[in-house]
Design an enzyme around this catalytic site. Structure first.
Site, PDB file in Angstrom:
ATOM      1  CD  GLU A 127     -15.956 -74.219  27.914  1.00 24.07           C
ATOM      2  OE1 GLU A 127     -17.090 -74.569  28.259  1.00 24.07           O
ATOM      3  OE2 GLU A 127     -15.046 -75.021  27.620  1.00 24.07           O
ATOM      4  CG  ASN A 168      -9.391 -71.287  29.232  1.00 25.73           C
ATOM      5  OD1 ASN A 168      -8.392 -71.242  28.531  1.00 25.73           O
ATOM      6  ND2 ASN A 168      -9.960 -72.432  29.603  1.00 25.73           N
ATOM      7  CD  GLU A 233      -9.360 -76.389  28.808  1.00 31.81           C
ATOM      8  OE1 GLU A 233     -10.140 -77.212  28.299  1.00 31.81           O
ATOM      9  OE2 GLU A 233      -9.730 -75.502  29.597  1.00 31.81           O
TER      10      GLU A 233
END
Ligand code: XIL
Length: 297
Positions: A127, A168, A233
Site C-alpha cells: 500500500e 501488494n 486478499e
C-alpha cells in the site's frame, strides 16, 4: 477435485486464505482451513509491530505458529507484510531520515532471514500509493526518499533469493484508475532497470458494486511486464456467487495469475464481518459463493 486447493492445483495454481494465529486453537477453523486451502497468509502475525516490537529485537511467536501449522499441513505461505505504513511500532514511527531508512532495511533482512527458504512469496511493500491520484502515499518510509521501494526490494532479494518478491495494494484492479497506472509504471520501471520484483498482489477488497470488468485486463497488462499476478486478499460484501466466480475466472484466464487468496475463513473471522464477505458462514457451512468458486476453478 472437491476442495478449493486441489481444484486450483489442477491448473498449477493455489487457493489460499488469511490465517490468524489466535484461531489455530479453534477446531472448526483449522478443519476448514486445513481441508480447503493450500496457501496461507498471516493476517496480522507478520506486521512490523508484531515481528519487531522493539528495534533489533525480533519476535516471531505468532508468525511461527502459522508458518509451523502451514508446514505441518503441507501448505505454502505468503509473507505479509514487511513494509507497510500501518501497524508500525512506536520506535519506528519515531525515526526519520537515514536512521529510518537503515531500520527499514534491517527489518526486511531480519524477518526474511528468519524465514529464509520457507516463504513462497513476500509482500515486500504494501500500500505505498495514495488513493485517487498516482502519487505515492505520504508515509514515513516515503519521506526517506522516492527510492525506498527499490531499496527494499533489493534488500529482500539479498536476504532470501528463493522467495518471490511482491508489491501488494488495493484499488489497483481498475485498469484506468490513476493509482493502477502509477503502480504499473513503477513495476515497468523496475523490470526495465533490473530492480528485483516477481509479482504484484491485487488485494481485491471489493465493494458491492461488482462485477469488475477491468480486472482481467489489469491482470493481463501487469503479467505482460514479466511478473506473476496474484489475488491476495479477496472479500466481497454478501459474497455474491457470480462475482466470486468472475474473479476466479479472471485469474484462470491469465497464465501468470498464480493463485487466489480469500481474506479469512468464515464470515465472523473477517475484518469486514458485518459484510459477510467470505466463502464459509459462521457455522463453517459452505455458502453459494463457495460452490461457485469451486465450479469456476
Ligand atoms: C486487515 C486485517 O484483516 C485486520 O486483522 C487488521 O488488523 C487490519 O487490516 N490491507 C492489508 C491487510 O494488507 O493487512 C488488511 O488486513 C486489510 C487491508
Amino acid at each position: 477435485a472437491d476442495t478449493l486447493g486441489s481444484a486450483a492445483a489442477r491448473t498449477g495454481r493455489y487457493f489460499g486464505t488469511a490465517i490468524d494465529a489466535s484461531k489455530l486453537d479453534d477446531p472448526v477453523y483449522t478443519t476448514i482451513a486445513g481441508r480447503e486451502f493450500d496457501m496461507v497468509t498471516p493476517e496480522n502475525g507478520m506486521t512490523i509491530d508484531a515481528t519487531e516490537p522493539r528495534q533489533g529485537q525480533f519476535v516471531f511467536t505468532n508468525a511461527d505458529r502459522i508458518v509451523d501449522w502451514a508446514a505441518q499441513n503441507g501448505k505454502r505461505v505468503r509473507g505479509h507484510t514487511l513494509l507497510w505504513h500501518s501497524q508500525q511500532p512506536q520506535w519506528l514511527v519515531n525515526l526519520s531520515g537515514g536512521a529510518l531508512r537503515q531500520a527499514m532495511l534491517d527489518h526486511v533482512d531480519g524477518v526474511m532471514t528468519h524465514y529464509k527458504g520457507k516463504i513462497y512469496a513476500w509482500d515486500v511493500v504494501n500500500e505505498a500509493f495514495a488513493d485517487g491520484t498516482g502519487a505515492r502515499r505520504n508515509s514515513n518510509f516515503q519521506r526517506t526518499g522516492d527510492d525506498w521501494i527499490e531499496a527494499a526490494f533489493r534488500a529482500a532479494r539479498a536476504a532470501d533469493p528463493a522467495a518471490k518478491l511482491c508489491y501488494n495494494d488495493y484499488n489497483i484492479e481498475d485498469w484506468t484508475s490513476a493509482k493502477t497506472q502509477a503502480v504499473y509504471a513503477m513495476v515497468k520501471d523496475f523490470t526495465s532497470r533490473g530492480v528485483p520484483i516477481d509479482c504484484v498482489g491485487f488485494q481485491a477488497h471489493f465493494g458491492s458494486g461488482s462485477p469488475y470488468p477491468d480486472l482481467r485486463t489489469t491482470l493481463r497488462n501487469f503479467a505482460a511486464l514479466g511478473v506473476d499476478v496474484q489475488i491476495t486478499e479477496l472479500d466481497i460484501p454478501s459474497a455474491p456467487a457470480a462475482t466470486y466466480a468472475a474473479v476466479v475466472g479472471d485469474c484462470l484466464a491469465v497464465p501468470r495469475c498464480a493463485g487466489v487468496t480469500v481474506w479469512g475463513v468464515r464470515d465472523p473471522d473477517s475484518w469486514r464481518s458485518g459484510d459477510t464477505p467470505l466463502l464459509f458462514d459462521g457455522d463453517g457451512g459452505k455458502k453459494p459463493a463457495y460452490t461457485a468458486v469451486l465450479d469456476a476453478l
